[in-house]
Motif scaffolding. Sequence first.
Motif, mmCIF file in Angstrom:
data_model
loop_
_atom_site.group_PDB
_atom_site.id
_atom_site.type_symbol
_atom_site.label_atom_id
_atom_site.label_comp_id
_atom_site.label_asym_id
_atom_site.label_seq_id
_atom_site.Cartn_x
_atom_site.Cartn_y
_atom_site.Cartn_z
ATOM 1 N N ARG A 114 0.852 -1.198 0.000
ATOM 2 C CA ARG A 114 0.000 0.000 0.000
ATOM 3 C C ARG A 114 0.882 1.240 0.000
ATOM 4 O O ARG A 114 2.048 1.186 0.351
ATOM 5 C CB ARG A 114 -0.861 0.048 1.269
ATOM 6 N N VAL A 115 0.263 2.382 -0.339
ATOM 7 C CA VAL A 115 0.977 3.653 -0.336
ATOM 8 C C VAL A 115 0.688 4.383 0.973
ATOM 9 O O VAL A 115 -0.473 4.559 1.344
ATOM 10 C CB VAL A 115 0.558 4.534 -1.534
ATOM 11 N N HIS A 116 1.749 4.784 1.670
ATOM 12 C CA HIS A 116 1.637 5.590 2.885
ATOM 13 C C HIS A 116 2.259 6.959 2.577
ATOM 14 O O HIS A 116 2.610 7.234 1.431
ATOM 15 C CB HIS A 116 2.377 4.905 4.032
ATOM 16 N N GLN A 117 2.401 7.813 3.588
ATOM 17 C CA GLN A 117 2.946 9.148 3.351
ATOM 18 C C GLN A 117 4.023 9.492 4.367
ATOM 19 O O GLN A 117 3.906 9.147 5.544
ATOM 20 C CB GLN A 117 1.841 10.220 3.512
ATOM 21 N N PHE A 118 5.049 10.198 3.895
ATOM 22 C CA PHE A 118 5.984 10.887 4.786
ATOM 23 C C PHE A 118 5.956 12.360 4.406
ATOM 24 O O PHE A 118 6.377 12.725 3.308
ATOM 25 C CB PHE A 118 7.413 10.343 4.646
ATOM 26 N N GLU A 119 5.422 13.208 5.279
ATOM 27 C CA GLU A 119 5.336 14.653 5.007
ATOM 28 C C GLU A 119 4.839 14.926 3.591
ATOM 29 O O GLU A 119 5.392 15.740 2.858
ATOM 30 C CB GLU A 119 6.684 15.332 5.277
ATOM 31 N N GLY A 120 3.799 14.198 3.200
ATOM 32 C CA GLY A 120 3.184 14.428 1.892
ATOM 33 C C GLY A 120 3.850 13.691 0.744
ATOM 34 O O GLY A 120 3.380 13.767 -0.388
#
Length: 250
Positions: free
Chosen positions: A210-216
């Motif tokens: 899955r795709v997660h986020q780090f500061e956008g």
Amino acid sequence: HVTLGYMQDEETMRFGNHGGKSHGDGEVERSVRRDLAELAASLRQHLSYQALMGLEWLPSELVTITQVLPETLDEIRGKLGECTRCRLHSNRSHIVFGEGTSSARIVIVGEGPGRDEDRLGRPFVGAAGKLLDRIIAAMGLRRQEVYICNVIKCRPPKNRDPLPEEIEACGPFLRRQLRAIRPQAILALGGFAAQFLISSQQPISKLRGRVHQFEGIPVVPTYHPAYLLRNPLQKRQAWKDVQLLLSLVE
Ligand code: URA
Ligand code: URA
């Protein structure tokens, strides 16, 4: 609050205060700096007022506005120095800061240096690195076109897992590297990188795919190549993750 704290982070709010460093600045640069300082001051005032009125978060686009003068990778490396912030410094041969291009569209983040990396001062140059090289080639890229680094920059004795205090000491430098590069996507190799970047406690088997986020910035976690060497049947899943990553970049 997170965003306001970030705004006031002296590492990113450097306009108008150059610590006495000489820039041989002409009138134009001075006036640009004055404009930036005014803009920063009025933005900070505006956000303080909004915070007072109950604003708690902002869309990520605004975060990039605070990064008018981000640090360069060289500056970050300079500030890391001959680091003694955690006990790992006493056994290392080399700090493994990271390598690749500062304009990378993809940053690959591992856990920490092993024996070969410690000896050479370069990331992913041992057995796991050979597999990573093949993964990068299969992505249609060359090593110099991406940026490769780790959560911790010194080798733990006998390649043991990094300790929380070591991640706490070193992790901020990875964050700063990622802010400096601002890639289109991040490939997180293994549980430590994935959990650090997306602030999760879940195992890599749950985070991957899955795709997660780090500061956008989109983060795709996948299995660590050292794990894939021991569990080659998982390479199929890892390749799916890599294709998901590639679908996110131009
Ligand atoms: N494993 C990692 O996590 N990082 C390296 O740089 C090498 C092996
Ligand atoms: N366990 C790990 O530590 N890393 C992986 O990539 C997979 C399982």
